[in-house]
Enzyme design. Structure first.
Site, PDB file in Angstrom:
ATOM      1  N   ASN A   1       0.833  -1.188   0.000  1.00  0.00           N
ATOM      2  CA  ASN A   1       0.000   0.000   0.000  1.00  0.00           C
ATOM      3  C   ASN A   1       0.867   1.237   0.000  1.00  0.00           C
ATOM      4  O   ASN A   1       1.944   1.258   0.579  1.00  0.00           O
ATOM      5  CB  ASN A   1      -0.992   0.005   1.179  1.00  0.00           C
ATOM      6  CG  ASN A   1      -0.356  -0.483   2.481  1.00  0.00           C
ATOM      7  OD1 ASN A   1       0.469   0.221   3.066  1.00  0.00           O
ATOM      8  ND2 ASN A   1      -0.706  -1.684   2.910  1.00  0.00           N
TER       9      ASN A   1
ATOM     10  N   SER B   1      -6.912   0.554   3.305  1.00  0.00           N
ATOM     11  CA  SER B   1      -5.887  -0.446   3.604  1.00  0.00           C
ATOM     12  C   SER B   1      -5.889  -0.801   5.085  1.00  0.00           C
ATOM     13  O   SER B   1      -6.013   0.089   5.933  1.00  0.00           O
ATOM     14  CB  SER B   1      -4.519   0.128   3.228  1.00  0.00           C
ATOM     15  OG  SER B   1      -3.507  -0.671   3.794  1.00  0.00           O
ATOM     16  N   SER B   2      -5.724  -2.086   5.388  1.00  0.00           N
ATOM     17  CA  SER B   2      -5.727  -2.499   6.793  1.00  0.00           C
ATOM     18  C   SER B   2      -4.545  -1.899   7.554  1.00  0.00           C
ATOM     19  O   SER B   2      -4.547  -1.867   8.785  1.00  0.00           O
ATOM     20  CB  SER B   2      -5.715  -4.028   6.903  1.00  0.00           C
ATOM     21  OG  SER B   2      -4.658  -4.548   6.142  1.00  0.00           O
ATOM     22  N   ASP B   3      -3.538  -1.393   6.848  1.00  0.00           N
ATOM     23  CA  ASP B   3      -2.379  -0.785   7.506  1.00  0.00           C
ATOM     24  C   ASP B   3      -2.507   0.730   7.668  1.00  0.00           C
ATOM     25  O   ASP B   3      -1.526   1.409   7.980  1.00  0.00           O
ATOM     26  CB  ASP B   3      -1.103  -1.108   6.715  1.00  0.00           C
ATOM     27  CG  ASP B   3      -0.794  -2.600   6.736  1.00  0.00           C
ATOM     28  OD1 ASP B   3      -0.815  -3.192   7.822  1.00  0.00           O
ATOM     29  OD2 ASP B   3      -0.549  -3.174   5.654  1.00  0.00           O
TER      30      ASP B   3
ATOM     31  N   HIS C   1       4.300   0.631   1.885  1.00  0.00           N
ATOM     32  CA  HIS C   1       4.549  -0.638   2.581  1.00  0.00           C
ATOM     33  C   HIS C   1       4.441  -1.780   1.576  1.00  0.00           C
ATOM     34  O   HIS C   1       3.500  -1.850   0.798  1.00  0.00           O
ATOM     35  CB  HIS C   1       3.530  -0.845   3.701  1.00  0.00           C
ATOM     36  CG  HIS C   1       3.597  -2.205   4.329  1.00  0.00           C
ATOM     37  ND1 HIS C   1       4.779  -2.748   4.790  1.00  0.00           N
ATOM     38  CD2 HIS C   1       2.649  -3.150   4.555  1.00  0.00           C
ATOM     39  CE1 HIS C   1       4.536  -3.958   5.286  1.00  0.00           C
ATOM     40  NE2 HIS C   1       3.257  -4.228   5.139  1.00  0.00           N
TER      41      HIS C   1
ATOM     42  N   HIS D   1       5.814  -6.190   0.844  1.00  0.00           N
ATOM     43  CA  HIS D   1       6.512  -7.394   1.310  1.00  0.00           C
ATOM     44  C   HIS D   1       7.534  -7.777   0.239  1.00  0.00           C
ATOM     45  O   HIS D   1       7.655  -8.945  -0.111  1.00  0.00           O
ATOM     46  CB  HIS D   1       5.530  -8.542   1.547  1.00  0.00           C
ATOM     47  CG  HIS D   1       4.620  -8.378   2.710  1.00  0.00           C
ATOM     48  ND1 HIS D   1       3.926  -9.419   3.267  1.00  0.00           N
ATOM     49  CD2 HIS D   1       4.291  -7.278   3.455  1.00  0.00           C
ATOM     50  CE1 HIS D   1       3.204  -8.969   4.281  1.00  0.00           C
ATOM     51  NE2 HIS D   1       3.412  -7.669   4.414  1.00  0.00           N
TER      52      HIS D   1
ATOM     53  N   ASP E   1      23.706   6.302  -1.993  1.00  0.00           N
ATOM     54  CA  ASP E   1      23.053   7.332  -2.811  1.00  0.00           C
ATOM     55  C   ASP E   1      21.689   7.722  -2.254  1.00  0.00           C
ATOM     56  O   ASP E   1      21.152   8.784  -2.597  1.00  0.00           O
ATOM     57  CB  ASP E   1      22.873   6.836  -4.256  1.00  0.00           C
ATOM     58  CG  ASP E   1      24.182   6.876  -5.056  1.00  0.00           C
ATOM     59  OD1 ASP E   1      25.099   7.636  -4.678  1.00  0.00           O
ATOM     60  OD2 ASP E   1      24.287   6.156  -6.076  1.00  0.00           O
TER      61      ASP E   1
ATOM     62  N   HIS F   1       8.232  -9.233   9.314  1.00  0.00           N
ATOM     63  CA  HIS F   1       7.154  -8.677   8.505  1.00  0.00           C
ATOM     64  C   HIS F   1       7.676  -8.186   7.131  1.00  0.00           C
ATOM     65  O   HIS F   1       7.613  -8.928   6.161  1.00  0.00           O
ATOM     66  CB  HIS F   1       6.475  -7.561   9.313  1.00  0.00           C
ATOM     67  CG  HIS F   1       5.208  -7.037   8.717  1.00  0.00           C
ATOM     68  ND1 HIS F   1       4.279  -6.351   9.443  1.00  0.00           N
ATOM     69  CD2 HIS F   1       4.721  -7.071   7.446  1.00  0.00           C
ATOM     70  CE1 HIS F   1       3.274  -5.997   8.646  1.00  0.00           C
ATOM     71  NE2 HIS F   1       3.523  -6.422   7.454  1.00  0.00           N
TER      72      HIS F   1
ATOM     73  N   TYR G   1      23.861  16.281  -8.182  1.00  0.00           N
ATOM     74  CA  TYR G   1      23.271  15.241  -9.032  1.00  0.00           C
ATOM     75  C   TYR G   1      21.942  15.756  -9.565  1.00  0.00           C
ATOM     76  O   TYR G   1      21.237  16.484  -8.874  1.00  0.00           O
ATOM     77  CB  TYR G   1      23.027  13.972  -8.221  1.00  0.00           C
ATOM     78  CG  TYR G   1      22.472  12.839  -9.036  1.00  0.00           C
ATOM     79  CD1 TYR G   1      23.304  11.936  -9.693  1.00  0.00           C
ATOM     80  CD2 TYR G   1      21.092  12.677  -9.165  1.00  0.00           C
ATOM     81  CE1 TYR G   1      22.790  10.898 -10.450  1.00  0.00           C
ATOM     82  CE2 TYR G   1      20.566  11.634  -9.919  1.00  0.00           C
ATOM     83  CZ  TYR G   1      21.419  10.754 -10.558  1.00  0.00           C
ATOM     84  OH  TYR G   1      20.895   9.740 -11.311  1.00  0.00           O
TER      85      TYR G   1
END
Lengths: 231, 231, 231, 231
Positions: free
Chosen positions: A28, A73-75, A94, A96, A119, A170, A228
């Site tokens: 998410n 989102s559950s998060d 977030h 995985h 960097d 996690h 840069y």
């Protein structure tokens, strides 16, 4: 409401599978409008092939839904806690993603072993501890945000100089001045996680990058003497 | 006959190479219509580029062909045994996906080392034993199904809480309430197999996920108190 | 000005992400016109999706911008030093490609362990040392070029027989008679870096390729008795 | 001349990069017309994007060019020796595919550790020795064919039951009743090479597949009692 931000958040969420960071809907991305104090996040478990910008959900800094046809989102509560505590963060991601999650599962900080890391991240990316049973009971997602804050405060880290964290068992969270930077930081994190794992396998005595090279690479891209890019 | 189910099974079989789980025709997906007690499975060794939904084969619970112009997958009897024994299964997938097959070849259960695992599998994914010569002679494919059942019964595992198995020296089977879930469970299984292998390489002392985190992640997505997704 | 060379350099830069060597804009390719003593390089940090051939920047051998609307790659001075010192080089590529960077982070030379290596590189690919603080202060990018030259001179290596180098803690540079060859050499370097890492993991006693096989493979593709390809 | 075979060989060569076995032009596929005793092979070092079926080169069993505008693959003599010695071979493929090449570089036979292997290869895939200086001088490519024959004869292997070999320090050759099978066998070989490497890393005590399972899987797909596929 916040139509442009919804478009940005929608595109950032689609970038996650495109960059190979996410399968299905595992991930998410969100972004905040600091003026109104509201942030936009993807809905929970919606198929990316049918999702539209207008499906994005608007949330306040206490994690309440302000607008949206779907559940967020559950998060969401983790995002809210981070936006509330850190004014300098504009976007959060977030995932995985495979290699960052491997370091998270191993429970190890990710050290700076090369300039690809330097960097973007000015030093080791910390691995935050597991939540306790009490924290889980109190509210898993909000307490996840609190454990991230605890980790950065205990170690005295600058949230924008180290724009990411690993959660033990996690996976990673990353952030940035906007949601596009947060996605890029997730890409960098996963790539250096892969590189560092195999660097250690190839040569278990591999050193961290000397401080002078870390300084040079980070500071030629960040801060007032950066040279840069086009500005 | 069962035209909609044939379409679903056809699409599920095409998803296997799209998700990187299958090369050529190495894999098979099926789904059952519980009302008629018939299931639909892909034909054996047909090129996925020319395969059509109407090429799917209809099978009864004793493994007999009820309808179809082609011979069914050579693994059909395994599917039949599982559908007959477990009323709660709606779809089954078999692949030789790289990382799950590596654990199967190593003859090891796949432990829950992270929340990617816990979001789908409520504990270790068992590795079932090799078949004996007697079982091979009696009927390799049906006995493969029986060894899966033996594995789950000996360990007292809930078939939908652990929706997959590794067959020693062979590869994974997964299942779910429908064939789409069975495909997703194959994707998750292969990904966690990859993550856990490299987690162990990175840190050989890596622990399994604490029970409290396993509970939290599994139960926020499954069961009556789930709050992930839109229902 | 140098329109055809700009087109070549533009295409070479686009090849880097296509070949999986580069994410985002992490990398740079250049080519030189030896008649005018000018080289063409990509601009710094420009999104590859919007970049045009005319955005390429023209540079002289002292690293000064001769033409261009954008700032050149931040690594321009490294390219300039190499073009100035080595007349035989026509194109240069820098990436942080995964497997070559892993060897660079491990600080190890990449030995010739197979004919994939020997077809392109006539022996080990050296890993150049870190820069000192004094070198960084004097000019990080130009001194990086000087350390590459030092590495090849100390070891008595032929710059076209070993068309690449690893920079400790950083990543690879490759070159060739033109920029297309330089890109190919980056592809080969990354592939053999991957192969050799896992060859060592599979069998830690794996030997380097015998000299007679190295000679045979390198010399059937390079030099006056070559018989590979159409000329 | 042999237009249909040229089309098959052309397509087989294009399949090599599509299947991820080959980068650029690193690889070659051929097929033989047993009636005329002539085989068709790709030209040497021609870009796959511009190559046409009519560019394929026709060769006799002594390795002489019979028809063609281009020079044939530099490995043509190896193909000729194998076609001449083994009447049952219809197609041959050579690649430097990543995982098979890693086993070749490690100088190890690839053991049968799973049914993915057993479905195609009836036992270990041998690693043939390096050529001697005398053999290289006599003719590297033809002698490579002779070393493959020596390897199969010394070990008493059936050329179609084990349709592939690893060349120490080089890479794999595979073959089959036609060139399409030869390509598939290269895909299988590379995949099992990858699986077996990581199986050993995961569990260094991993066993080879029991003989009864090897028999069952190989023989349900090959020979007179096969029951896989549609015939």
């Amino acid at each position: 409401m916040l139509e442009q931000l919804k478009e940005e958040v929608f595109n950032a969420n689609l970038d996650l599978p495109k960059q190979g960071l996410v399968k299905y809907t595992w991930g998410n991305a969100s972004a905040i409008d600091r003026e109104s104090g509201l942030f936009v996040i993807k809905p929970s478990g919606i198929d990316y092939e049918t999702m539209k910008p207008s499906d994005m959900v608007v949330i306040d800094l206490d994690g309440n839904v302000v607008e949206g046809d779907f559940r967020p989102s559950s998060d969401t509560a983790t995002h809210a806690v981070l936006y509330k505590h850190y004014q300098e963060i504009g976007g959060i991601v977030h995932t995985h993603s495979t290699w960052a999650t491997i370091w998270a599962q191993a429970g190890l900080d990710l050290p700076a072993m090369g300039t690809t890391h330097a960097d973007t991240f000015y030093g080791s990316i910390p691995c935050a501890r597991y939540l306790t049973q009490e924290e889980i009971d109190r509210g898993y997602e909000a307490e996840t945000g609190n454990v991230i804050i605890e980790t950065f405060e205990e170690r005295g880290l600058d949230i924008l100089a180290i724009p990411g964290v690993l959660l033990h068992g996690h996976g990673p969270f990353t952030w940035g001045k906007d949601v596009h930077s947060a996605v890029m930081n997730s890409v960098v994190l996963d790539e250096v996680a892969k590189m560092n794992l195999f660097t250690r396998e190839l040569n278990r005595f591999s050193e961290e990058l000397p401080q002078r090279i870390l300084d040079k690479h980070y500071l030629r891209k960040h801060g007032k003497n950066a040279y840069y890019g086009q500005k």
